[in-house]
Design a protein around this motif. Sequence first.
Motif, PDB file in Angstrom:
ATOM      1  N   THR A  87       0.839  -1.197   0.000  1.00  0.00           N
ATOM      2  CA  THR A  87       0.000   0.000   0.000  1.00  0.00           C
ATOM      3  C   THR A  87       0.874   1.247   0.000  1.00  0.00           C
ATOM      4  N   THR A 112       0.747  10.344  -8.719  1.00  0.00           N
ATOM      5  CA  THR A 112       0.036   9.064  -8.581  1.00  0.00           C
ATOM      6  C   THR A 112       0.035   8.294  -9.902  1.00  0.00           C
ATOM      7  N   ASN A 113      -0.060   8.985 -11.020  1.00  0.00           N
ATOM      8  CA  ASN A 113       0.006   8.289 -12.311  1.00  0.00           C
ATOM      9  C   ASN A 113       1.368   7.642 -12.520  1.00  0.00           C
ATOM     10  N   ARG A 116       1.633   4.656 -10.154  1.00  0.00           N
ATOM     11  CA  ARG A 116       0.785   3.554 -10.628  1.00  0.00           C
ATOM     12  C   ARG A 116       1.454   2.824 -11.796  1.00  0.00           C
ATOM     13  N   PRO A 120       2.098  -1.139 -10.420  1.00  0.00           N
ATOM     14  CA  PRO A 120       0.689  -1.328 -10.780  1.00  0.00           C
ATOM     15  C   PRO A 120      -0.117  -2.225  -9.845  1.00  0.00           C
ATOM     16  N   THR A 121       0.520  -2.983  -9.009  1.00  0.00           N
ATOM     17  CA  THR A 121      -0.231  -3.880  -8.127  1.00  0.00           C
ATOM     18  C   THR A 121      -0.442  -3.299  -6.729  1.00  0.00           C
ATOM     19  N   ASP A 123      -1.868  -0.782  -3.783  1.00  0.00           N
ATOM     20  CA  ASP A 123      -3.041   0.027  -3.417  1.00  0.00           C
ATOM     21  C   ASP A 123      -2.577   1.438  -3.084  1.00  0.00           C
ATOM     22  N   TYR A 144     -10.122   9.062  -5.987  1.00  0.00           N
ATOM     23  CA  TYR A 144     -10.151   8.255  -4.767  1.00  0.00           C
ATOM     24  C   TYR A 144     -11.591   8.135  -4.291  1.00  0.00           C
ATOM     25  N   LYS A 160      -7.714   4.331  -3.769  1.00  0.00           N
ATOM     26  CA  LYS A 160      -7.718   4.282  -5.230  1.00  0.00           C
ATOM     27  C   LYS A 160      -6.949   3.037  -5.648  1.00  0.00           C
ATOM     28  N   TRP A 161      -7.482   2.322  -6.601  1.00  0.00           N
ATOM     29  CA  TRP A 161      -6.863   1.094  -7.080  1.00  0.00           C
ATOM     30  C   TRP A 161      -6.672   0.091  -5.933  1.00  0.00           C
ATOM     31  N   THR A 162      -7.616   0.051  -5.016  1.00  0.00           N
ATOM     32  CA  THR A 162      -7.498  -0.828  -3.856  1.00  0.00           C
ATOM     33  C   THR A 162      -8.002  -2.229  -4.187  1.00  0.00           C
ATOM     34  N   THR A 163      -7.374  -3.214  -3.571  1.00  0.00           N
ATOM     35  CA  THR A 163      -7.790  -4.594  -3.741  1.00  0.00           C
ATOM     36  C   THR A 163      -8.949  -4.893  -2.797  1.00  0.00           C
TER      37      THR A 163
END
Length: 177
Positions: A87, A112-113, A116, A120-121, A123, A144, A160-163
């Motif tokens: 994270t 953040t871009n 990411r 990419p994996t 959170d 978010y 954002k982009w959380t599993t």
Amino acid sequence: MICIETKRLLLRNVKEKDAETIFDYRNNEICAKFQRGQTKDFEGIRQLIEKRKNDEISLENPFFIAVCKKESDQMVGEIVVMPNDGTISIGYTFHYRQHRKGFAFESLSALTNLLRQKYPTWDFISFTHPDNIPSMALLKKLGYKDMGYIPHLDSQVFGKWTTLETEKEIAQAVKPR
């Protein structure tokens, strides 16, 4: 070495010349009222700069980024990135004289871009005081989602982009406010 350029900004390593600017906004009521645990005395800020001046973008350690106007190198804010166990947590403070100019959105979007793309994996989360309406609006604008209030942190958490695993973990800590 950290160097990210946007249309108007340069995200770079913090420098000794930034101490007075950091001291100013960290000790101003507008900025300070929602911040916790930040060094505010001038000598402590100088020590922080000395410690963080060579930070690199990495998952190994937290890193400190100065956000500056590209044409003048004037610092307008700071971003702290804290990677931990899959994270990436992002915190930020922007100078009170630079609020409502889009600098936070522009710099955080670029950062953040980039993160990411590199990771990419992972959170992404950010915590903000539940009364900090502008910060919550910024996080929503950045994509978010509000994941709720965590009482022991007295913070709203945004992800954002959380599993699914991270969302379940946060849901267990969230309580109604």
